[in-house]
Design a protein around this motif. Structure first.
Motif, PDB file in Angstrom:
ATOM      1  N   THR A 193      12.331  -6.639  80.445  1.00 45.78           N
ATOM      2  CA  THR A 193      13.003  -7.818  79.881  1.00 45.78           C
ATOM      3  C   THR A 193      14.456  -7.504  79.545  1.00 45.78           C
ATOM      4  N   GLN A 194      14.667  -6.348  78.921  1.00 47.76           N
ATOM      5  CA  GLN A 194      16.035  -5.958  78.570  1.00 47.76           C
ATOM      6  C   GLN A 194      16.885  -5.736  79.813  1.00 47.76           C
ATOM      7  N   ASN A 195      16.277  -5.169  80.847  1.00 46.54           N
ATOM      8  CA  ASN A 195      17.023  -4.969  82.091  1.00 46.54           C
ATOM      9  C   ASN A 195      17.438  -6.303  82.705  1.00 46.54           C
ATOM     10  N   ARG A 196      16.520  -7.277  82.643  1.00 44.77           N
ATOM     11  CA  ARG A 196      16.871  -8.602  83.167  1.00 44.77           C
ATOM     12  C   ARG A 196      17.992  -9.227  82.345  1.00 44.77           C
ATOM     13  N   ILE A 197      17.894  -9.063  81.019  1.00 44.42           N
ATOM     14  CA  ILE A 197      18.945  -9.611  80.151  1.00 44.42           C
ATOM     15  C   ILE A 197      20.277  -8.945  80.454  1.00 44.42           C
ATOM     16  N   SER A 250      21.130  -7.482  83.219  1.00 45.88           N
ATOM     17  CA  SER A 250      21.566  -7.895  84.551  1.00 45.88           C
ATOM     18  C   SER A 250      22.225  -9.273  84.499  1.00 45.88           C
ATOM     19  N   ASP A 251      21.577 -10.201  83.767  1.00 43.17           N
ATOM     20  CA  ASP A 251      22.160 -11.542  83.633  1.00 43.17           C
ATOM     21  C   ASP A 251      23.502 -11.480  82.900  1.00 43.17           C
ATOM     22  N   ALA A 252      23.558 -10.645  81.863  1.00 48.86           N
ATOM     23  CA  ALA A 252      24.813 -10.512  81.111  1.00 48.86           C
ATOM     24  C   ALA A 252      25.914  -9.942  82.002  1.00 48.86           C
ATOM     25  N   LYS A 293      26.125 -10.279  85.238  1.00 50.13           N
ATOM     26  CA  LYS A 293      26.538 -11.340  86.156  1.00 50.13           C
ATOM     27  C   LYS A 293      27.480 -12.314  85.461  1.00 50.13           C
ATOM     28  N   GLN A 294      27.110 -12.698  84.221  1.00 44.85           N
ATOM     29  CA  GLN A 294      27.951 -13.618  83.473  1.00 44.85           C
ATOM     30  C   GLN A 294      29.317 -13.007  83.194  1.00 44.85           C
TER      31      GLN A 294
END
Length: 204
Positions: free
Chosen positions: A91-95, A97-99, A101-102
């Motif tokens: 979950t943290q890795n996805r967060i 990764s999204d951060a 990208k943003q």
């Protein structure tokens, strides 16, 4: 060690006589209400040649009756905890990764805005320079218009004076005609404000 191996170990433990067990020398017994009971005999590890080793084996086997299920339960709990932590990690890795990208998009937008700002500044600078050139040109045209208007009025006044004299109007002078024309020009507001002064100088 996979889950199947753990299940096999636990199945063997559950199939054995109920525990806990206690050892008495090389003898192994079950317990009742926490007390060794000779009526619940489990087995023995008798070794005439090495009684000390036999006793140690019995002690190990007796303790294994409770140690093995506890160890299997601990492994299962640790694996469950590992699974939870891995889920949190994912979950943290996805967060992250999204951060990332943003952040990348934000950096791109900042670059775009900086480019737009430079372009806008250049356009404003060009517009300011053009405005100054236009003002200078307007001033030139206004000056030229005033000079032209003064020249036209002066020429017109002179021609009127000459024509009047040919017709016998000796009393008509160019400066008087120019004064009249200045009044008309001022009333109609089509001449430069400095025109009357220019006409006065030229009439002298």
């Amino acid at each position: 060690m996979n889950d199947q191996r753990l299940d096999e170990i636990l199945d063997r433990a559950n199939a054995a006589a109920p525990g806990p067990w206690e050892s008495d020398g090389a003898e192994i017994y079950g317990t009742f209400a926490g007390v060794l009971s000779i009526d619940l005999w489990v087995g023995e590890t008798l070794n005439i040649d090495d009684q000390e080793q036999a006793n140690a084996n019995a002690s190990f086997i007796a303790a294994a009756r409770t140690d093995v299920p506890e160890l299997v339960a601990e492994v299962a709990a640790l694996r469950a905890r590992i699974a939870e932590l891995e889920a949190v990690r994912d979950t943290q890795n996805r967060i992250l990764s999204d951060a990332a990208k943003q952040l990348g998009l934000a950096c791109e937008r900042i670059t775009e805005l900086e480019t737009e700002r430079h372009t806008t500044n250049e356009a404003l600078s060009d517009a300011a320079e053009q405005m100054h050139r236009d003002r200078d040109r307007i001033a030139e045209l206004e000056t030229a218009q005033g000079d032209f208007a003064a020249e036209v009025l002066e020429t017109t006044a002179t021609r009127i004076e000459r024509r009047a004299r040919r017709l016998g109007g000796e009393w008509i002078r160019a400066d008087q005609v120019a004064t009249v024309l200045r009044g008309i020009a001022t009333a109609r507001d089509f001449s430069d404000p400095a025109l009357p002064q220019q006409l006065d100088r030229r009439a002298m």
